[in-house]
Design an enzyme around this catalytic site. Structure first.
Site, mmCIF file in Angstrom:
data_model
loop_
_atom_site.group_PDB
_atom_site.id
_atom_site.type_symbol
_atom_site.label_atom_id
_atom_site.label_comp_id
_atom_site.label_asym_id
_atom_site.label_seq_id
_atom_site.Cartn_x
_atom_site.Cartn_y
_atom_site.Cartn_z
ATOM 1 N N HIS A 183 54.448 82.270 14.387
ATOM 2 C CA HIS A 183 54.118 82.484 16.276
ATOM 3 C C HIS A 183 54.585 84.068 16.790
ATOM 4 O O HIS A 183 53.812 84.447 16.838
ATOM 5 C CB HIS A 183 55.410 81.842 17.114
ATOM 6 C CG HIS A 183 55.610 80.257 16.503
ATOM 7 N ND1 HIS A 183 54.251 79.298 16.023
ATOM 8 C CD2 HIS A 183 56.491 79.615 16.296
ATOM 9 C CE1 HIS A 183 54.402 78.539 15.748
ATOM 10 N NE2 HIS A 183 56.244 77.597 16.424
ATOM 11 N N ARG A 208 53.457 56.037 5.935
ATOM 12 C CA ARG A 208 53.591 54.712 5.034
ATOM 13 C C ARG A 208 54.960 53.500 5.092
ATOM 14 O O ARG A 208 54.566 52.813 5.351
ATOM 15 C CB ARG A 208 55.171 55.716 4.642
ATOM 16 C CG ARG A 208 54.622 55.746 3.084
ATOM 17 C CD ARG A 208 56.578 55.570 1.914
ATOM 18 N NE ARG A 208 56.887 57.133 3.080
ATOM 19 C CZ ARG A 208 58.116 57.268 3.477
ATOM 20 N NH1 ARG A 208 58.488 58.113 1.504
ATOM 21 N NH2 ARG A 208 58.806 57.556 4.057
HETATM 22 C C1 BG6 Z 1 58.062 75.401 16.297
HETATM 23 C C2 BG6 Z 1 59.549 75.339 15.327
HETATM 24 O O1 BG6 Z 1 57.280 75.117 15.254
HETATM 25 O O2 BG6 Z 1 57.966 75.813 17.390
HETATM 26 C C3 BG6 Z 1 60.417 75.161 16.621
HETATM 27 O O3 BG6 Z 1 59.494 75.053 14.750
HETATM 28 C C4 BG6 Z 1 60.612 76.056 17.935
HETATM 29 O O4 BG6 Z 1 62.511 75.248 15.678
HETATM 30 C C5 BG6 Z 1 59.541 75.296 18.679
HETATM 31 O O5 BG6 Z 1 61.956 74.986 18.653
HETATM 32 C C6 BG6 Z 1 59.085 76.239 20.186
HETATM 33 O O6 BG6 Z 1 57.852 75.577 20.407
HETATM 34 P P1 BG6 Z 1 57.617 75.517 22.023
HETATM 35 O O7 BG6 Z 1 56.066 75.282 22.129
HETATM 36 O O8 BG6 Z 1 58.559 74.334 23.148
HETATM 37 O O9 BG6 Z 1 58.164 77.499 22.879
#
Ligand code: BG6
Length: 490
Positions: free
Chosen positions: A240, A51
């Protein structure tokens, strides 16, 4: 060792939310790396959209700064940076209003390149942007990339997926779970399906239990506003951690074709035994950090960071999951994730059953079970813990030692960020590492009863001090099964 680079087809990438945190910290650095490695063809373009009323010049300056801050100094190559920045332009567009859409549509009306629209925006904008992409004609040819979270529960996820589906066929939708792009996560597939050794023992007859831990030292940083509406179960487990569980537990797919893999993951999600109001207290622990310490010194508690003393949002969760099928019946999967834990570590531990009978004297010491530990981050690698005889003369004494394959030591290549692979997979049209609609919804179906139960009770999450491994109830949950959370063994 030099990694093999295969150039992708020419593309036009449009990044919505281009001035936001994800684009600056992850997408621009990832695209720069791919470009510097020669993977992006000369004709490819990158267009930032948001935006804010910026010129292309001003956005290029932001991109330059993003590279300066988020790409390691050893990878700064002046010529590569200039070439990369020359691909970048910017168009101001109001996601929820009329402004900018006609310009955007006109800009890409005649492109013959692969068109990718990446929604790196807040989730509330996914639906309005899809509607506008539909109305302006771009949806008819674009691939759509969406970040998590897709919805806040099953109903809202369905609504988002329906809105996406009105404008994009599933074959052009790429739902990102960046954990699937992590190098070691893919190595899990190599380990399971490129080695004959594991498959015969990869089942309840030989595996005692599995642990998946994703621990972070960071707190909620500047994201308390979003995080407080999500919590650890929605933020990490629904996506995840359940994806990791799927890759550990799925049947071997016939090929790595996207739907072959996603069909098998879906079956795992559908086979997860429901956590019900009757067993939720034994199978789910939620925690919230209080003031404590991190590596950088004293840190405030979650409620102080948030500025709301009444929040029940969990910053830690530990779960005991079971997969109700022949391969996994009776094998608990312990899942745990949290913020402000003592170290940043993500790993999958496959704990094998004890030997059925020991031929050794007591003096040899205990015969401990084998463990396969897949470390996602940091220090990516795989360790297989085996019993051996303590070397040297003297009696038979047993010791558990790791067969240790640390990838950083074994392969002297930079470990690419997950987004590098995933962005190139979108251009290649490979959906294997992206979540299909039904997977997202099946994952919500499993977590939703837990969320509903928590919402229905007045119990607060259990407190834990920042810098510790979560509330003691998490230790008690696994101890009830006479097991303990994995710690590096000597
Ligand atoms: C994200 C979450 O999807 O993954 C975050 O929203 C988290 O809260 C992050 O910190 C962790 O990812 P990575 O790759 O740093 O383990």
């Amino acid at each position: 060792m030099v990694a093999q680079v295969i150039a992708v087809e020419p593309f036009d990438l449009v990044v919505f939310g281009a001035t936001g945190d994800l684009a600056i910290r992850k997408l621009i650095p990832a695209l720069y790396h791919r470009d510097a490695d020669g993977q992006i063809p000369a004709e490819a373009t990158i267009t930032g959209v948001s935006r804010r009323n910026l010129s292309s010049e001003a956005f290029r300056a932001m991109a330059r700064e993003a590279i300066g801050t988020h790409v390691g100094a050893s990878d700064h190559e002046a010529a590569a940076i200039e070439r990369f920045l020359a691909r970048i332009s910017y168009i101001p567009v109001n996601a929820t209003g009329e402004e900018g859409w006609a310009e955007l549509a006109a800009h890409f009306a005649d492109t013959k390149r692969i068109l990718v629209c990446y929604l790196s925006t807040g989730p509330d904008l996914f639906v309005p942007i899809c509607e506008r992409l539909g109305a302006c004609g771009l949806a008819a040819k674009a691939r759509l990339v969406v970040e998590k979270p897709i919805g806040k529960n099953l109903d809202s996820a369905r609504a988002v997926n329906d809105a996406i589906g009105r404008h994009f066929p599933e074959s052009r939708v790429y739902r990102i779970d960046h954990y699937l792009g992590k190098e070691t996560v893919q190595n899990l597939m190599a380990l399971r399906f490129a080695n004959a050794l594991f498959e015969p023992v990869w089942n309840a007859a030989h595996i005692d239990h599995v642990q998946i831990t994703v621990a972070e030292t960071l707190g909620v940083e500047g994201r308390a506003g979003y995080y407080d509406t999500a919590g650890a179960l929605r933020d990490m487990v629904q996506n995840h951690i359940l994806q990791l569980l799927c890759l550990v537990a799925m049947e071997p797919p016939p090929t790595l074709a996207a739907d072959a893999v996603r069909d098998e993951k879906l079956k795992v999600l559908q086979a997860l035994a429901p956590i019900t109001p009757e067993n939720v207290r034994d199978s789910a622990v939620r925690g919230q950090y209080r003031a404590g310490a991190s590596a950088s010194g004293a840190v405030p508690g979650y409620l102080e960071e948030l500025g709301n003393p009444d929040s029940h949002t969990e910053t830690f969760v530990a779960l005991r999951a079971e997969i109700a099928n022949w391969r996994w019946a009776g094998v608990p999967f312990y899942l745990r994730t949290g913020k402000r834990l003592p170290s940043r570590v993500s790993e999958i531990v496959v704990a094998f059953r004890p030997i059925p009978h020991s031929v050794f004297d007591k003096s040899a010491g205990p015969v401990r079970s084998n463990r396969l530990v897949i470390r996602l981050q940091p220090d990516e690698g795989v360790k297989l813990w085996l019993m051996i005889k303590d070397p040297g003369p003297g009696g038979m004494r047993l010791r558990r030692v790791p067969l240790d394959m640390s990838f950083a030591e074994t392969f002297a290549v930079r470990n690419p960020d997950a987004y590098e692979r995933l962005l190139m997979d979108v251009v290649r049209g490979n959906q294997t590492l992206f979540m299909r609609r039904d997977e997202v919804e099946a994952a919500w179906s499993w977590v939703e009863p837990i969320l509903q139960f928590w919402a229905s009770t007045d119990d607060a999450p259990r407190a834990y001090t920042a810098g510790t491994w979560g509330p003691t109830a998490s230790v008690a949950m696994i101890a009830k099964d006479r097991r303990t959370w994995h710690e590096e063994m000597v």
